[in-house]
Structure formats: C-alpha cells, structure tokens
Design a protein around this motif. Structure first.
Motif, PDB file in Angstrom:
ATOM      1  N   THR A  88      22.080  38.672   1.906  1.00 38.08           N
ATOM      2  CA  THR A  88      23.083  37.617   2.077  1.00 38.08           C
ATOM      3  C   THR A  88      22.641  36.356   1.362  1.00 38.08           C
ATOM      4  OG1 THR A  88      23.691  38.508   4.245  1.00 38.08           O
ATOM      5  CG2 THR A  88      24.339  36.242   3.759  1.00 38.08           C
ATOM      6  N   PRO A  89      23.461  35.836   0.441  1.00 38.19           N
ATOM      7  CA  PRO A  89      23.092  34.599  -0.260  1.00 38.19           C
ATOM      8  C   PRO A  89      22.910  33.435   0.719  1.00 38.19           C
ATOM      9  CG  PRO A  89      24.985  35.662  -1.308  1.00 38.19           C
ATOM     10  CD  PRO A  89      24.748  36.366  -0.012  1.00 38.19           C
ATOM     11  N   LYS A  90      22.006  32.540   0.395  1.00 38.88           N
ATOM     12  CA  LYS A  90      21.792  31.368   1.235  1.00 38.88           C
ATOM     13  C   LYS A  90      23.071  30.529   1.281  1.00 38.88           C
ATOM     14  CE  LYS A  90      16.816  31.105   0.411  1.00 38.88           C
ATOM     15  NZ  LYS A  90      15.709  30.305  -0.158  1.00 38.88           N
ATOM     16  N   ASN A  91      23.330  29.966   2.432  1.00 36.71           N
ATOM     17  CA  ASN A  91      24.511  29.128   2.666  1.00 36.71           C
ATOM     18  C   ASN A  91      25.816  29.915   2.637  1.00 36.71           C
ATOM     19  OD1 ASN A  91      22.821  26.819   2.749  1.00 36.71           O
ATOM     20  ND2 ASN A  91      22.876  26.717   0.493  1.00 36.71           N
ATOM     21  N   SER A  92      25.705  31.261   2.671  1.00 34.50           N
ATOM     22  CA  SER A  92      26.926  32.064   2.704  1.00 34.50           C
ATOM     23  C   SER A  92      27.538  31.994   4.101  1.00 34.50           C
ATOM     24  CB  SER A  92      26.631  33.517   2.350  1.00 34.50           C
ATOM     25  OG  SER A  92      27.783  34.314   2.505  1.00 34.50           O
ATOM     26  N   PRO A  93      28.858  31.751   4.204  1.00 33.64           N
ATOM     27  CA  PRO A  93      29.483  31.661   5.535  1.00 33.64           C
ATOM     28  C   PRO A  93      29.572  33.000   6.245  1.00 33.64           C
ATOM     29  CG  PRO A  93      31.154  31.554   3.821  1.00 33.64           C
ATOM     30  CD  PRO A  93      29.820  31.516   3.119  1.00 33.64           C
ATOM     31  N   LYS A  94      29.462  34.086   5.489  1.00 31.68           N
ATOM     32  CA  LYS A  94      29.606  35.413   6.071  1.00 31.68           C
ATOM     33  C   LYS A  94      28.492  36.317   5.551  1.00 31.68           C
ATOM     34  CE  LYS A  94      33.030  39.114   6.658  1.00 31.68           C
ATOM     35  NZ  LYS A  94      34.393  39.586   6.297  1.00 31.68           N
ATOM     36  N   THR A 150      16.566  46.107 -11.432  1.00 32.69           N
ATOM     37  CA  THR A 150      15.158  46.021 -11.041  1.00 32.69           C
ATOM     38  C   THR A 150      14.612  44.599 -11.101  1.00 32.69           C
ATOM     39  OG1 THR A 150      14.473  46.570 -13.308  1.00 32.69           O
ATOM     40  CG2 THR A 150      14.662  48.392 -11.727  1.00 32.69           C
ATOM     41  N   GLU A 151      15.179  43.762 -11.950  1.00 39.62           N
ATOM     42  CA  GLU A 151      14.629  42.418 -12.143  1.00 39.62           C
ATOM     43  C   GLU A 151      15.316  41.357 -11.291  1.00 39.62           C
ATOM     44  OE1 GLU A 151      14.741  41.635 -16.311  1.00 39.62           O
ATOM     45  OE2 GLU A 151      13.393  43.315 -16.814  1.00 39.62           O
ATOM     46  N   ASN A 152      16.509  41.678 -10.759  1.00 45.55           N
ATOM     47  CA  ASN A 152      17.217  40.723  -9.928  1.00 45.55           C
ATOM     48  C   ASN A 152      16.941  40.966  -8.446  1.00 45.55           C
ATOM     49  OD1 ASN A 152      18.973  38.854 -11.599  1.00 45.55           O
ATOM     50  ND2 ASN A 152      19.600  40.832 -12.462  1.00 45.55           N
ATOM     51  N   SER A 153      17.352  40.004  -7.628  1.00 44.90           N
ATOM     52  CA  SER A 153      17.086  40.079  -6.188  1.00 44.90           C
ATOM     53  C   SER A 153      18.033  41.059  -5.497  1.00 44.90           C
ATOM     54  CB  SER A 153      17.271  38.693  -5.563  1.00 44.90           C
ATOM     55  OG  SER A 153      18.641  38.293  -5.663  1.00 44.90           O
ATOM     56  N   ILE A 154      17.688  41.391  -4.256  1.00 42.94           N
ATOM     57  CA  ILE A 154      18.555  42.250  -3.452  1.00 42.94           C
ATOM     58  C   ILE A 154      19.921  41.605  -3.265  1.00 42.94           C
ATOM     59  CG2 ILE A 154      18.920  43.123  -1.106  1.00 42.94           C
ATOM     60  CD1 ILE A 154      17.129  44.920  -2.587  1.00 42.94           C
ATOM     61  N   SER A 155      19.971  40.290  -3.097  1.00 37.18           N
ATOM     62  CA  SER A 155      21.256  39.618  -2.905  1.00 37.18           C
ATOM     63  C   SER A 155      22.120  39.728  -4.155  1.00 37.18           C
ATOM     64  CB  SER A 155      21.053  38.155  -2.517  1.00 37.18           C
ATOM     65  OG  SER A 155      20.419  37.435  -3.556  1.00 37.18           O
ATOM     66  N   TRP A 156      21.499  39.713  -5.337  1.00 30.39           N
ATOM     67  CA  TRP A 156      22.266  39.886  -6.591  1.00 30.39           C
ATOM     68  C   TRP A 156      22.851  41.294  -6.649  1.00 30.39           C
ATOM     69  CZ3 TRP A 156      22.384  43.120 -10.777  1.00 30.39           C
ATOM     70  CH2 TRP A 156      23.092  42.687 -11.896  1.00 30.39           C
ATOM     71  N   VAL A 157      22.041  42.302  -6.309  1.00 33.30           N
ATOM     72  CA  VAL A 157      22.522  43.683  -6.328  1.00 33.30           C
ATOM     73  C   VAL A 157      23.626  43.863  -5.285  1.00 33.30           C
ATOM     74  CG1 VAL A 157      21.884  46.117  -6.110  1.00 33.30           C
ATOM     75  CG2 VAL A 157      20.257  44.491  -7.096  1.00 33.30           C
ATOM     76  N   ALA A 158      23.452  43.244  -4.110  1.00 32.24           N
ATOM     77  CA  ALA A 158      24.470  43.345  -3.060  1.00 32.24           C
ATOM     78  C   ALA A 158      25.793  42.744  -3.522  1.00 32.24           C
ATOM     79  CB  ALA A 158      23.991  42.658  -1.794  1.00 32.24           C
ATOM     80  N   GLN A 159      25.732  41.675  -4.329  1.00 33.56           N
ATOM     81  CA  GLN A 159      26.963  41.094  -4.869  1.00 33.56           C
ATOM     82  C   GLN A 159      27.655  42.075  -5.807  1.00 33.56           C
ATOM     83  OE1 GLN A 159      28.466  37.939  -4.189  1.00 33.56           O
ATOM     84  NE2 GLN A 159      30.119  39.004  -5.264  1.00 33.56           N
TER      85      GLN A 159
END
Length: 457
Positions: A248-254, A322-331
């Motif tokens: 979950t990205p920081k400051n995400s409302p959901k 592989t180089e991006n964060s879990i939150s990037w992949v989740a997006q």
C-alpha cells in the motif's frame, strides 16, 4: 522424494453410478458463451476428516451410505453434474442432461492421515485421493484411511462449473446430508448471459485467442526445470498483513487488498527466478468472477450455475518487476485488474465469443509461458467453504483444490486456512525452478504444509 506419500497404496474397492433420486426429463443444456472459453480440463477438490472429529461415531460404510444417499438427492437440483458432455451439430460442447449418474468410488489407503505429505500433492493426492474422471461431468471418491480418517475427493469438468458453482454444490450436498434445506438452489438460466447485438470489442483480442492461432505445445518431461509441479503451503496472517502494508502506497486512503498484495509478491518472486534463466519478460493473470458485476442489484446471478469468469493479465519486463518496490508491482496488478471488474467487460466478452463461434477460444495466458517467458494465473479461493462441507461427522480438518490444469502457464489458488485464524493455505502449480527459488528466497512466508499445522492425528 522418499516420502511415505510417494509409496502408499490406494485400493479401489467398489465403483457404482449414483443417479438423481427422482426421474428427470432428458434434455439438452447449452453452454453459455463464457463456458465456451474453458478448455476440456478437470478440476479436483478434496476434504479430509479426522477419525476423532466425528460428532457421532460412524463406520466408513455408514459414511459412504450418507454420501451416496445425499448425492442422489442433491443431483435432483444440480442435475447438470449427473449428465454428460457431448458435441452438438456445430461441434460445440453441450450438456446432455440424461441422468447417467456420477461415478462413485470407494477406496482404502494404507496410510494414516497425518502421514500423508499434503505439501507434495503430485504424489499424495494426484491419482490417489481425487478420482480420475473418465466419463460424465463429476466423479466422487470416498477413501478410508488406515487411522480411520476419511478423505472425500471430487473431480469435475471445468467447462460445466467454476469454483463458485462447485462450492454451491458442495454446500448443498452437505446440507442434504444433515437433513437440512438447500440454502441456494442453482439457476441454469443461460439467458442471463445472452450476447447483445452490438459491435464487438476487438481489444479483447489481447486477452483471448481462437485455438487455431495457438502455438504448438512444447514437449516437456518431468526432469526438466520447465516442468510444472504442485505444492501446498501455508502463509501466516501476520505475514499477509505485513505484505499488505508494504504493497500500500504511503498516504493512500485505501489499502491494497490482500490478494493484490499477495499477487505482487508472487509476481516479483517469479520474475527474480526467471531472471536467473535469462528471460526478459513475464506475465501474470488473475481470475475475476463476474457475478457481482453482471448481477447489479439483482440476486439472479448469485444462484447462477456455470462459468462467469474472465482472466485479465499483465506483462512486464523482468527488470521492472525485480528493481521496483512491492507497492509499484501492486499498482501494476491493480491497473490490469481494473480492465475486467466492470459489467461492460463481461458483456463485451460474451459478445466477443459470439463473434468467433463456433471456433473455440480461450484465455491467452493459459497457453503462455516457456519460450515467451514464464506466465502464471492466480485464482482467489477465499470463498472456499471448508467449514460448511460437513456431511454429519464433523468439519474437515483440511480441504483444498488440486488443479494441475495442463496449460503452459502456472496456476495458484490461495484459500482460507481451516484453522480459521486468518492464515492462508496456498495451492501452487508452478515451474520446478520457480518453486525451488520461492522455497529458498521466501521460506519465511511460504511454509510447507505439514500434519502438525493441520493438527492431523
């Protein structure tokens, strides 16, 4: 492997056909356009019952009698499972509802339930605890274990029912076994999925493909690293919560859903495994149930029996994953899911199939993988009703789907743990090399399923 599960024997003692308890008028039941997107593959599901988990002590023979009698009764309503699939004049599959019956097997396994290595279902379940279906739509096997435990396994034709429909059937079967009313009667109203007279959305060509355009299969042997194998793990609830916070990205409302978060992690792990093998691209699909999208305010789709599925997928370069964060992949997961969680998507898919009939088609990702880079599909089994499949001798101590589906892509099914504490049980059908990488690099998350975890005796 050397495990006891590899060498235990299952003796088939009896086979008979169980028909619906009441006479049925023979008729044809056409498949919907969404049914026609499924290849002719069988799905297995099984439930394990401890010997001391019985509300009332029953012999194996008595249990089998309950299973058979209640099966005959539930087939009156779920009559499609008592028929057979035949081709119509256009060469398309249809259901001949002729009450041919369900093949029912009685078996004995010379092993105790706790000694079965459920972590390795290729050896412990395949061809042993779920039946091989040769005819009809559904086959059932009741297996008595050496310890007195029982395993009830079913194999069904996926073209006839998705997991939602099968769950309906299993719950109804258990309800009848306990002399209860069926809580949800099935609807076979194919008109709910009739095509419209509109222009076809050809963007769906990116998701589905006529079978004539498929590449020929590659011959893979069990010794190859690119051979698909099955394993079952459990994931603790605290790991799922932590993964959700990472996704979950920081400051995400959901917050991201647990499924999106889990898929992001798995996609990244598969990408890291593929990077070692010099692949540059990988794909992941997620099964979406369209009932709530098509049903709207109406409850008609809640009882619909058949397939109401779509498999959107995304493809990304391995270095991005592989180089991006879990939150990037989740997006990225969220982005491709958004394309298929609308009513218009499912209506458009029904129209797309109509435009291509009678040529069969299927989801592109089913035939992806190997030379194109690895691909896999995740199907959420969070509605898997383990706690409701009580035939009168107690709740199962374990239940799972078993689905080595035969495509080039892998298949993953996370389900609720029978512990009821928020853990997940995860069936995984992936490449041998991927499984080995996951067990090495993510062993703190994916724990091999053990008898101790399941509290088997």
């Amino acid at each position: 492997m050397g495990s006891e599960s590899e060498i235990f024997r299952v003796n088939m003692n009896k086979k008979e056909s169980i028909s619906a308890a009441l006479p049925l008028q023979e008729h044809w039941l056409q498949l919907s356009n969404l049914d026609l997107l499924l290849p002719p593959v069988d799905v297995g599901v099984f439930f394990c019952y401890n010997s001391n988990n019985s509300k009332k002590k029953m012999s194996f023979g008595s249990m089998v009698s309950v299973l058979k009698n209640s099966l005959a009764q539930v087939l009156v309503s779920y009559y499609a499972f008592a028929g057979e699939v035949v081709s119509n004049s256009a060469g398309e599959p249809e259901i001949l509802c002729n009450n041919r019956g369900v093949d029912f097997f009685e078996a004995f396994a010379d092993v105790c339930l706790r000694d079965v290595d459920f972590h390795d279902p290729d050896y412990s379940v395949e061809g042993k605890l779920v039946p091989k279906k040769k005819d009809g739509v559904l086959a059932v096997q009741a297996t008595e274990m050496k310890c007195g435990g029982v395993v009830v396994g079913c194999t069904f034709d996926h073209r006839i029912a998705d997991a939602y429909s099968t769950n309906m059937f299993l719950v109804a079967w258990a309800e009848i076994a306990q002399s209860k009313q069926i809580s949800l009667l099935p609807s076979f109203r194919r008109s709910l999925l009739n095509p419209r007279r509109v222009d076809v959305d050809y963007s769906l060509d990116n998701m589905y493909i006529p079978v004539s355009q498929l590449k020929p299969d590659i011959n893979i042997t069990p010794d190859d690293e690119d051979y698909l194998i099955s394993r079952i793990y459990y994931v603790k609830v605290d790991q799922l919560n932590h993964l959700q916070s990472l996704a979950t990205p920081k400051n995400s409302p959901k917050p991201r859903t647990k499924l999106e978060s889990f898929c992001a992690l798995l996609w990244q792990l598969v990408a890291k495994s593929a990077k070692r093998d010099d692949y540059s691209y990988t794909k992941m699909g997620i099964v979406v149930d369209g009932r709530s999208r098509l049903g709207g305010e109406s409850a008609a789709m809640d009882a619909y029996f058949g397939n109401v599925l779509s498999i959107p997928y995304g493809g990304r370069k391995i270095e991005e994953l592989t180089e991006n964060s879990i939150s990037w992949v989740a997006q990225e997961v969220h982005n491709f899911l958004e394309t298929a969680v609308t009513k218009e998507h499912f209506l458009g898919l029904i129209d797309w199939v109509e435009a291509h009939r009678p040529e069969p088609a299927l989801a592109k990702i089913y035939s992806s993988g190997n030379e194109d880079g690895p691909a896999f599909v995740v199907s959420s089994g969070q509605r898997f009703p383990v706690e409701k499949v009580d035939f009168g001798w107690g709740v199962p101590v374990f239940g799972s789907y078993h689905f080595p589906w035969g495509g080039r892509a892998g298949y993953v099914m996370p389900m609720p743990s029978p512990s009821g504490n928020g853990d997940w049980v995860v069936y995984m059908h992936l490449l041998r090399s991927q499984m080995e990488y996951i067990e090495t690099e993510a062993s703190s998350i994916f724990k091999p399923l053990t008898s101790d975890y399941l509290k088997l005796i």
